[in-house]
Motif scaffolding. Structure first.
Motif: not given
Length: 275
Positions: A101, A103-104, A185, A187-188, A190
């Motif tokens: 993850f 992007e998290a 993370a 569940f998108d 941050s």
């Protein structure tokens, strides 16, 4: 007659444990089956010390901490081992985030243009020195707690005993945080957003634990909680000032200013282009 593989002490034929060092006597060759059995006995059964310690630090944290401080240390995992496990779990959490993850790993949700670069530096420090950051929190919390409870008569703990309290509590929070952060993370969400969720949970848990450890009534609890928060904020401000001074002298502060100027210039360029 066989001997203990750990200390070479002589064993009787019916010995399950060495009567000198206490090590378990292993007679069978290592197989996948008995390896899994050993793992289950150590970590998955309800009676194991790790699970008992984890549950008790939720249900009755005062029992774990008072037991350790008073010298009764067989029922629960000792504080050094529990903290070491928490550091290991935090390292696994960081690996999962970076590997699955990435992007998290963002602090944008709690950053402004002015603080974005600073928060990025903090995040980079945490990634590089996570275990050190965890260990540095313990003496700070312990010092604040010692000052807050300096007039306590019934449970008058010294500074070292306050260190024990916060090693247990911060280790527990690290385990809770790992579950929440990794789930968020997935569940998108941050890291910045998740930290906003975790902050009140941390204060609530520490407050709940301290109320039980020091057996506080509600008036005393509220008063000491407010003092604790104010003292912790003061330490945070001082730490931020020290960090800012260090960043100024090593050039990072100037880089932040230049980055901010570049961002403002880019924003103006885009605005002028649109107009």
């Amino acid at each position: 007659m066989s001997t203990c593989k750990n200390c070479q002490n002589q064993l009787t034929p019916d010995s399950d444990y060495c009567n000198k060092c206490g090590a378990r006597v292993i007679r069978n060759r290592l197989t996948f089956g008995n390896l899994f059995t050993h793992f289950s006995e150590e970590f998955l059964n309800y009676d194991n010390k790790l699970l008992q310690t984890f549950i008790a630090l939720f249900a009755k944290p005062e029992a774990v901490i008072r037991s350790y401080i008073s010298g009764t240390r067989k029922k629960y995992v000792n504080v050094i081992s529990y903290f070491a496990i928490a550091i290991t779990i935090a390292g696994i959490q960081l690996f999962i985030l970076q590997r699955f993850f990435p992007e998290a790993m963002s602090m944008d949700s709690i950053s402004t243009e002015a603080t974005k670069e600073f928060n990025l530096k903090i995040l980079e420090f945490i990634q590089d020195y996570q275990s050190i950051a965890m260990m540095l929190n313990v003496p700070i919390y312990a010092l604040v707690s010692k000052l807050v409870f300096i007039g306590e008569k019934k449970f008058k703990y010294n500074y070292t005993e306050h260190l024990v309290i916060y090693m247990y509590l911060l280790a527990q929070l690290s385990a809770i945080g790992t579950v929440i952060i990794v789930t968020a993370a997935a569940f998108d969400l941050s890291l910045g957003t998740t930290s906003l969720i975790l902050s009140p949970i941390q204060f609530i848990y520490i407050g709940y634990a301290l109320k039980r450890i020091f057996n506080l009534d509600w008036t005393n609890f509220i008063m000491r909680t407010l003092i604790f928060i104010c003292a912790l904020i003061a330490f945070t401000v001082i730490a931020s000032i020290v960090t800012g001074v260090l960043m100024y002298f090593n050039g990072d502060f100037q880089k932040m200013i230049e980055a901010q100027k570049a961002a403002n210039e880019a924003a103006r360029t885009v605005k002028d282009t649109i107009n």
